[in-house]
Design an enzyme around this catalytic site. Structure first.
Site, mmCIF file in Angstrom:
data_model
loop_
_atom_site.group_PDB
_atom_site.id
_atom_site.type_symbol
_atom_site.label_atom_id
_atom_site.label_comp_id
_atom_site.label_asym_id
_atom_site.label_seq_id
_atom_site.Cartn_x
_atom_site.Cartn_y
_atom_site.Cartn_z
ATOM 1 N N GLN A 173 52.131 37.243 28.744
ATOM 2 C CA GLN A 173 50.709 37.316 28.970
ATOM 3 C C GLN A 173 50.218 38.645 28.644
ATOM 4 O OE1 GLN A 173 50.685 35.496 33.184
ATOM 5 N NE2 GLN A 173 48.553 35.252 32.581
ATOM 6 N N CYS B 136 44.037 31.464 35.968
ATOM 7 C CA CYS B 136 44.983 32.290 35.287
ATOM 8 C C CYS B 136 44.356 33.431 34.561
ATOM 9 C CB CYS B 136 45.375 31.118 34.345
ATOM 10 S SG CYS B 136 46.794 31.893 33.238
ATOM 11 N N LEU B 137 44.937 34.515 34.572
ATOM 12 C CA LEU B 137 44.533 35.736 34.003
ATOM 13 C C LEU B 137 44.018 35.349 32.275
ATOM 14 C CD1 LEU B 137 46.402 38.470 35.933
ATOM 15 C CD2 LEU B 137 44.263 37.976 36.224
ATOM 16 N N GLY C 146 50.253 36.903 40.085
ATOM 17 C CA GLY C 146 51.709 36.642 39.180
ATOM 18 C C GLY C 146 51.201 36.898 37.709
ATOM 19 N N HIS D 18 54.591 29.648 32.196
ATOM 20 C CA HIS D 18 54.044 30.525 30.972
ATOM 21 C C HIS D 18 55.191 30.939 30.167
ATOM 22 C CE1 HIS D 18 49.910 31.781 31.578
ATOM 23 N NE2 HIS D 18 50.160 32.047 32.937
ATOM 24 N N HIS E 115 53.812 28.273 38.183
ATOM 25 C CA HIS E 115 52.947 28.702 37.303
ATOM 26 C C HIS E 115 53.288 29.468 36.251
ATOM 27 C CE1 HIS E 115 48.316 29.790 36.393
ATOM 28 N NE2 HIS E 115 49.090 30.730 35.809
ATOM 29 N N GLU E 116 54.054 30.602 36.594
ATOM 30 C CA GLU E 116 54.785 31.753 35.828
ATOM 31 C C GLU E 116 55.570 31.225 34.967
ATOM 32 O OE1 GLU E 116 52.760 34.145 35.578
ATOM 33 O OE2 GLU E 116 51.491 33.929 37.350
HETATM 34 ZN ZN ZN Z 1 48.662 32.107 34.200
#
Ligand code: ZN
Length: 174
Positions: A51, A94-95, A46, A140, A136-137
């Site tokens: 991000q 998480c990226l 995701g 963000h 999660h997204e």
């Molecule tokens: Zn993340």
């Protein structure tokens, strides 16, 4: 198509609340294409626009297995309509937070309303991994990260650790 650079903590941008997309045009279409390419490149399941430094309420997900057919989904202006009382726990990465995994308990099922790439209003019931990923997204988009589930002490420790990784120059052998 472009692979975008992913911003990481402690970049303040990640705390920003993203703005809804008012008009879906060529730029937004390109943004979604770039998000997919970036997500697949970094082996994520995701990715939210914030991000890659773009504070718009759009995210992409694909929770298919490696040997399965890809299931790319783009969610524009997603809103959570319902959360189950049942919960599930996943170890989440998480990226934007390199080398960090945190066990997080979230509602097992979520219902989300969004606009798809064709401009159609959709309703999606997510379960299991997809539910966790979508939550999660969407977090963000509201400036919330997985480390926000931790105590301030643990959170500061992780941010310090990541800042240190970044300060170390690349190691080379010649
Ligand atoms: Zn993340």
């Amino acid at each position: 198509m472009t692979i975008k650079e992913i911003i990481t903590v402690p970049n303040e941008m990640l705390k920003k609340v993203s703005e809804p997309i008012e008009k879906f045009g060529i730029n937004e279409k390109k943004l979604i294409t770039d998000l997919f390419e970036t997500m697949y490149h970094f082996n994520g399941i995701g990715l939210a626009a914030i991000q890659v430094g773009i504070p718009k309420r759009v995210l992409v997900v694909d929770v298919s297995n490696k040997d399965e057919k890809k299931k790319p989904m783009a969610l524009i202006n997603p809103v959570i309509k319902k959360l189950s009382n049942d919960t599930s726990v996943y170890e989440e990465g998480c990226l934007s937070i390199p080398e960090t995994f945190i066990e997080i308990e979230r509602p097992k099922i979520c219902e989300v309303e969004y606009i798809d790439e064709k401009g159609l209003k959709k309703n999606l019931k997510c379960d299991g991994l997809l539910s966790t990923c979508v939550q999660h997204e969407i977090n963000h988009l509201d400036g919330r990260l997985i480390i926000d589930h931790l105590s301030k002490l643990k959170k500061d420790f992780i941010i310090k650790k990541i800042s240190k990784i970044k300060k170390n120059p690349d190691r080379i052998v010649v």
